[in-house]
Design a protein around this motif. Structure first.
Motif, PDB file in Angstrom:
ATOM      1  N   ARG A 281      -6.515   7.380 -11.229  1.00 18.43           N
ATOM      2  CA  ARG A 281      -5.645   6.301 -10.357  1.00 18.43           C
ATOM      3  C   ARG A 281      -4.691   5.921 -11.175  1.00 18.43           C
ATOM      4  NH1 ARG A 281     -10.914   5.160  -8.667  1.00 18.43           N
ATOM      5  NH2 ARG A 281     -11.026   5.004  -6.452  1.00 18.43           N
TER       6      ARG A 281
ATOM      7  N   ASP B  80      -4.330  -1.481  -3.819  1.00 22.09           N
ATOM      8  CA  ASP B  80      -5.331  -1.106  -4.746  1.00 22.09           C
ATOM      9  C   ASP B  80      -4.833  -1.869  -6.120  1.00 22.09           C
ATOM     10  OD1 ASP B  80      -7.183  -0.246  -6.640  1.00 22.09           O
ATOM     11  OD2 ASP B  80      -7.081   1.882  -5.711  1.00 22.09           O
TER      12      ASP B  80
ATOM     13  N   GLY C  27       0.909  -1.144  -0.090  1.00 19.07           N
ATOM     14  CA  GLY C  27      -0.029   0.153  -0.035  1.00 19.07           C
ATOM     15  C   GLY C  27       1.065   1.250   0.207  1.00 19.07           C
TER      16      GLY C  27
ATOM     17  N   LEU D 100      -9.032  -3.754  -3.497  1.00 25.64           N
ATOM     18  CA  LEU D 100      -7.999  -4.326  -2.831  1.00 25.64           C
ATOM     19  C   LEU D 100      -7.778  -5.826  -3.327  1.00 25.64           C
ATOM     20  CD1 LEU D 100      -7.745  -3.446   0.801  1.00 25.64           C
ATOM     21  CD2 LEU D 100      -6.244  -2.655  -0.659  1.00 25.64           C
TER      22      LEU D 100
ATOM     23  N   ILE E 298      -9.387   3.651  -2.259  1.00 24.63           N
ATOM     24  CA  ILE E 298      -9.251   2.293  -2.725  1.00 24.63           C
ATOM     25  C   ILE E 298     -10.543   1.936  -3.699  1.00 24.63           C
ATOM     26  CG2 ILE E 298      -8.955  -0.031  -2.267  1.00 24.63           C
ATOM     27  CD1 ILE E 298      -6.283   1.452  -1.428  1.00 24.63           C
TER      28      ILE E 298
END
Length: 241
Positions: A230, A194, A133, A161, A158
Motif C-alpha cells: 500500500r 484508505d 478515494g 477507511l 481498503i
C-alpha cells in the motif's frame, strides 16, 4: 512548497486584506501561490485558481472539521476570475518543518505520526461529505489533463477507511512547544479514503524534509506495521496525479 528566501512581490489583494498589518512571506507553492503571516495574528493565502483543489474547498472543509479537531479558523475566503484567497486565524506552535524542528527529527517525526493517527480517529467517516478515494483522484487528474496509467485504476483492497487529510506532508502538522502535534493545516483535499493514502505521503515526505531513514519512525508512531504494498501504491499514485 518552499519557504521564500528572497523578497516576494505582494499581490494587491493581499495588501488590501492585510490592511495596516505587516506581512511576512512564509510559503510559496509550485503554481505561484503565496502564504503570508501578518503581525496581527492572521495567515493570508493567495494564488491562481486551479482545477486540483481550491481555497473555497479548503474553507468548507476546515469549517466542517473545526468542531472535531483543531484546524485554523476561517476568517474570509474569496475569488475573482483568475485568483483566490483565504484568510485564517493563526494558531500557536510551529510547522513540523520549522528550522527548530528540522534540527530535531527524533521529536518531530513521531509527533507527526501520532497527530495523523489522532486526526484519523477524530473525524467521522459517516458524516464526511467528501471523498479522496482512488476513483475521485483519477477523475480529478483527468479534468486537469493528466493521464493516469491504467495500473493505478486497480487499487489495493481498503485496509481502513478514514477521513484523510489529503495532503499529509509533514509541513502541514503544527507542533506545540513540547513537540506534540496538535493541529493541521492545508485541508483542501480532505476526504474519505484508505488511511494508507495519507500514511504513504506523510512518511514519504520525511525524506524530503529531514533526510533518509525516518519513514518507518513515522509509521511506527502512527501505530501500524509498514504495509509495503500500500505504501508503494499510494506514493506512486501521489506522483502520478
Amino acid at each position: 512548497m518552499t519557504i521564500p528566501v528572497d523578497a516576494v512581490p505582494v499581490p494587491d489583494r493581499v495588501r488590501e486584506l492585510a490592511g495596516s498589518a505587516a506581512l511576512i512571506p512564509v510559503w510559496e507553492n509550485n503554481i505561484g501561490g503565496l502564504t503570508f503571516r501578518t503581525d496581527d495574528g492572521r495567515y493570508i493565502k493567495h494564488g491562481p485558481r486551479n482545477l486540483e483543489t481550491s481555497m473555497r474547498d479548503e474553507a468548507e472543509r476546515m469549517r466542517w472539521a473545526a468542531s472535531r479537531t483543531l484546524v485554523p479558523r476561517v476568517l474570509e475566503a474569496g475569488e475573482d476570475e483568475t485568483h483566490e484567497w483565504l484568510v485564517t486565524a493563526a494558531l500557536p506552535g510551529l510547522s513540523a518543518v520549522d528550522p527548530h524542528w528540522i534540527a530535531l527529527p527524533e521529536i518531530a517525526v513521531p509527533a507527526v505520526g501520532r497527530a495523523l493517527r489522532a486526526l484519523h480517529d477524530a473525524l467521522p467517516v459517516a458524516e464526511c461529505p467528501w471523498s479522496w478515494g482512488v476513483p475521485e483522484r483519477i477523475a480529478n487528474a483527468a479534468r486537469r489533463g493528466v493521464v493516469v496509467p491504467a495500473r493505478f485504476h486497480d487499487a489495493p483492497p481498503i485496509d481502513r477507511l478514514v477521513v484523510c487529510h489529503g495532503d499529509a506532508c509533514v509541513p502541514n502538522t503544527l507542533l506545540d512547544d513540547a513537540g506534540r502535534g496538535f493541529a493541521h493545516v492545508d485541508l483542501a483535499a480532505l476526504g474519505v479514503a484508505d488511511r494508507w493514502a495519507d500514511i504513504a505521503v506523510a512518511s514519504m515526505s520525511t525524506g524530503w524534509n529531514y533526510g533518509p531513514g525516518w519513514e518507518d519512525t513515522l509509521i511506527d508512531a502512527y501505530g501500524v506495521e509498514p504495509d509495503r504494498e500500500r505504501l508503494a501504491y499510494y506514493r506512486d499514485l501521489w506522483n502520478a496525479t
